[in-house]
Design a protein around this motif. Structure first.
Motif, PDB file in Angstrom:
ATOM      1  N   PRO A  64      33.370 -15.241 -30.351  1.00 40.99           N
ATOM      2  CA  PRO A  64      33.602 -13.824 -29.587  1.00 40.99           C
ATOM      3  C   PRO A  64      34.699 -13.176 -30.604  1.00 40.99           C
ATOM      4  O   PRO A  64      35.541 -13.927 -31.170  1.00 40.99           O
ATOM      5  CB  PRO A  64      34.082 -13.822 -28.233  1.00 40.99           C
ATOM      6  N   PRO A  65      34.862 -12.078 -30.793  1.00 34.22           N
ATOM      7  CA  PRO A  65      35.770 -11.337 -31.518  1.00 34.22           C
ATOM      8  C   PRO A  65      37.149 -11.622 -30.756  1.00 34.22           C
ATOM      9  O   PRO A  65      37.105 -11.361 -29.515  1.00 34.22           O
ATOM     10  CB  PRO A  65      35.158  -9.897 -31.634  1.00 34.22           C
ATOM     11  N   SER A  74      33.265  -7.129 -41.238  1.00 35.74           N
ATOM     12  CA  SER A  74      33.861  -8.387 -41.765  1.00 35.74           C
ATOM     13  C   SER A  74      32.197  -8.946 -42.418  1.00 35.74           C
ATOM     14  O   SER A  74      31.484  -8.099 -42.631  1.00 35.74           O
ATOM     15  CB  SER A  74      33.906  -9.411 -40.949  1.00 35.74           C
ATOM     16  N   PHE A  75      32.164 -10.336 -42.398  1.00 33.32           N
ATOM     17  CA  PHE A  75      30.884 -10.901 -42.974  1.00 33.32           C
ATOM     18  C   PHE A  75      29.853 -10.851 -42.090  1.00 33.32           C
ATOM     19  O   PHE A  75      29.838 -10.362 -40.966  1.00 33.32           O
ATOM     20  CB  PHE A  75      31.421 -12.670 -43.230  1.00 33.32           C
ATOM     21  N   LEU A  76      28.448 -11.144 -42.386  1.00 35.88           N
ATOM     22  CA  LEU A  76      27.353 -10.942 -41.339  1.00 35.88           C
ATOM     23  C   LEU A  76      27.605 -12.511 -40.830  1.00 35.88           C
ATOM     24  O   LEU A  76      27.535 -13.592 -41.388  1.00 35.88           O
ATOM     25  CB  LEU A  76      26.079 -10.955 -42.377  1.00 35.88           C
ATOM     26  N   LYS A  77      27.794 -12.394 -39.374  1.00 30.94           N
ATOM     27  CA  LYS A  77      27.809 -13.255 -38.683  1.00 30.94           C
ATOM     28  C   LYS A  77      26.620 -14.219 -37.853  1.00 30.94           C
ATOM     29  O   LYS A  77      26.719 -15.230 -37.513  1.00 30.94           O
ATOM     30  CB  LYS A  77      28.987 -13.011 -37.703  1.00 30.94           C
TER      31      LYS A  77
END
Length: 91
Positions: A64-65, A74-77
């Motif tokens: 979770p953020p 940000s990056f592709l999660k």
């Protein structure tokens, strides 16, 4: 046998969500490591890759953020690693 690896970044954590990024690595030597010569992904979803015989061997951990960072870029999660084993084309 030689391994081919396909990395798909999906729009959500569900395998039937749309591909938003990808990379392909071919251990057979038949193609160079690349993101492709096309703007179109090799498959529309991760599920389509499974249906075409790719084996899923890793999915990104669901984290979770942190509070206050829900909308940070940000990056592709949602990263999924697939593999196929192909006959070695070399004698």
């Amino acid at each position: 046998m030689r391994q081919q690896v396909l990395v798909l970044y999906l729009s959500t954590s569900a395998l039937d969500s749309h591909v938003v990024g990808w990379s392909r690595y071919d251990g057979t030597g038949r193609s160079r490591p690349t993101t492709g010569d096309s703007d179109e992904p090799p498959y529309p979803t991760g599920l389509a890759a499974l249906q075409d015989g790719w084996r899923l061997f890793q999915a990104s951990q669901m984290l979770p953020p942190q509070a206050g960072h829900e909308y940070d870029v940000s990056f592709l999660k949602h990263e999924f690693f697939f593999e196929k084993l192909e006959e070695d084309p070399r004698p």
